[in-house]
Design a protein around this motif. Structure first.
Motif, short mmCIF file in Angstrom:
data_model
loop_
_atom_site.label_atom_id
_atom_site.label_comp_id
_atom_site.label_asym_id
_atom_site.label_seq_id
_atom_site.Cartn_x
_atom_site.Cartn_y
_atom_site.Cartn_z
N MET A 1 5.95 -3.83 -12.02
CA MET A 1 6.92 -3.38 -11.02
C MET A 1 7.56 -4.57 -10.30
SD MET A 1 7.29 -0.08 -10.83
CE MET A 1 7.81 0.20 -9.15
N GLY A 2 6.76 -5.58 -10.01
CA GLY A 2 7.29 -6.76 -9.33
C GLY A 2 8.28 -7.53 -10.17
N ILE A 3 8.04 -7.62 -11.46
CA ILE A 3 8.95 -8.35 -12.34
C ILE A 3 10.24 -7.56 -12.54
CG2 ILE A 3 9.26 -9.14 -14.72
CD1 ILE A 3 6.27 -9.95 -14.65
N GLN A 4 10.13 -6.24 -12.72
CA GLN A 4 11.31 -5.42 -12.96
C GLN A 4 12.19 -5.30 -11.72
OE1 GLN A 4 10.00 -1.67 -14.50
NE2 GLN A 4 9.43 -2.52 -16.47
N SER A 5 11.58 -5.09 -10.56
CA SER A 5 12.36 -4.85 -9.35
C SER A 5 12.69 -6.12 -8.59
CB SER A 5 11.62 -3.88 -8.42
OG SER A 5 10.44 -4.48 -7.93
N GLY A 6 11.96 -7.18 -8.84
CA GLY A 6 12.20 -8.43 -8.16
C GLY A 6 11.57 -8.48 -6.77
N VAL A 7 10.73 -7.52 -6.44
CA VAL A 7 10.07 -7.49 -5.14
C VAL A 7 8.78 -8.31 -5.24
CG1 VAL A 7 9.04 -6.02 -3.38
CG2 VAL A 7 11.05 -5.24 -4.62
N PHE A 8 8.72 -9.38 -4.48
CA PHE A 8 7.59 -10.30 -4.56
C PHE A 8 6.31 -9.65 -4.03
CE2 PHE A 8 5.20 -14.14 -3.23
CZ PHE A 8 5.13 -14.74 -4.47
N LEU A 9 6.41 -8.64 -3.18
CA LEU A 9 5.25 -7.97 -2.62
C LEU A 9 4.40 -7.33 -3.72
CD1 LEU A 9 3.79 -7.10 -0.02
CD2 LEU A 9 5.16 -5.03 -0.07
N PHE A 10 5.03 -6.81 -4.76
CA PHE A 10 4.28 -6.21 -5.87
C PHE A 10 3.49 -7.26 -6.64
CE2 PHE A 10 7.48 -2.69 -5.66
CZ PHE A 10 6.57 -1.70 -5.33
N ILE A 11 4.04 -8.45 -6.75
CA ILE A 11 3.32 -9.53 -7.44
C ILE A 11 2.11 -9.96 -6.61
CG2 ILE A 11 3.51 -11.91 -8.29
CD1 ILE A 11 6.43 -11.21 -9.00
N ILE A 12 2.28 -10.04 -5.30
CA ILE A 12 1.15 -10.36 -4.42
C ILE A 12 0.08 -9.27 -4.52
CG2 ILE A 12 0.44 -10.68 -2.02
CD1 ILE A 12 1.97 -13.04 -3.17
N LEU A 13 0.51 -8.01 -4.54
CA LEU A 13 -0.43 -6.90 -4.67
C LEU A 13 -1.18 -7.00 -6.01
CD1 LEU A 13 -1.58 -4.24 -3.58
CD2 LEU A 13 0.32 -3.08 -4.71
N GLY A 14 -0.47 -7.37 -7.06
CA GLY A 14 -1.10 -7.55 -8.37
C GLY A 14 -2.15 -8.64 -8.34
N LEU A 15 -1.86 -9.74 -7.64
CA LEU A 15 -2.85 -10.81 -7.52
C LEU A 15 -4.09 -10.34 -6.76
CD1 LEU A 15 -0.55 -13.85 -6.68
CD2 LEU A 15 -1.96 -13.55 -8.70
N VAL A 16 -3.89 -9.57 -5.71
CA VAL A 16 -5.03 -9.06 -4.94
C VAL A 16 -5.88 -8.11 -5.79
CG1 VAL A 16 -5.66 -7.59 -2.97
CG2 VAL A 16 -3.93 -9.37 -2.71
N LEU A 17 -5.22 -7.21 -6.52
CA LEU A 17 -5.95 -6.27 -7.36
C LEU A 17 -6.68 -6.97 -8.50
CD1 LEU A 17 -3.32 -3.40 -7.51
CD2 LEU A 17 -5.54 -3.33 -6.37
N GLU A 18 -6.04 -7.99 -9.08
CA GLU A 18 -6.70 -8.73 -10.14
C GLU A 18 -7.90 -9.52 -9.60
OE1 GLU A 18 -5.77 -11.98 -13.65
OE2 GLU A 18 -4.17 -11.41 -12.30
N GLY A 19 -7.75 -10.07 -8.40
CA GLY A 19 -8.87 -10.76 -7.77
C GLY A 19 -10.03 -9.82 -7.51
N ALA A 20 -9.72 -8.60 -7.06
CA ALA A 20 -10.78 -7.60 -6.84
C ALA A 20 -11.46 -7.25 -8.16
CB ALA A 20 -10.18 -6.36 -6.20
N PHE A 21 -10.69 -7.19 -9.23
CA PHE A 21 -11.27 -6.93 -10.55
C PHE A 21 -12.25 -8.02 -10.95
CE2 PHE A 21 -10.99 -7.98 -15.10
CZ PHE A 21 -11.58 -6.84 -15.64
N TRP A 22 -11.82 -9.28 -10.84
CA TRP A 22 -12.67 -10.38 -11.30
C TRP A 22 -13.89 -10.57 -10.40
CZ3 TRP A 22 -12.60 -11.69 -15.99
CH2 TRP A 22 -11.42 -11.67 -16.73
#
Length: 57
Positions: free
Chosen positions: A23-44
């Motif tokens: 979603m962050g790459i398609q829409s260009g909203v940087f907040l989605f990329i930050i959210l992805g980093l947080v979720l991936e960190g929670a996963f690891w």
């Protein structure tokens, strides 16, 4: 059952992180990329969490 829930939560976190990156790459909203980093960190961190043992003395 504890192991099943742990795997299920890890998969949900990973799918949510991938969806957020997409979603962050398609829409260009940087907040989605930050959210992805947080979720991936929670996963690891959840995947490699250490279990503490109670040592009675």
């Amino acid at each position: 059952m504890n192991g099943v829930y742990r795997v299920l939560i890890a998969l949900v976190l990973l799918v949510a992180a991938i969806a957020s990156y997409s979603m962050g790459i398609q829409s260009g909203v940087f907040l989605f990329i930050i959210l992805g980093l947080v979720l991936e960190g929670a996963f690891w961190f959840g995947l490699f969490s250490t279990k503490r043992r109670n040592e009675a003395q």
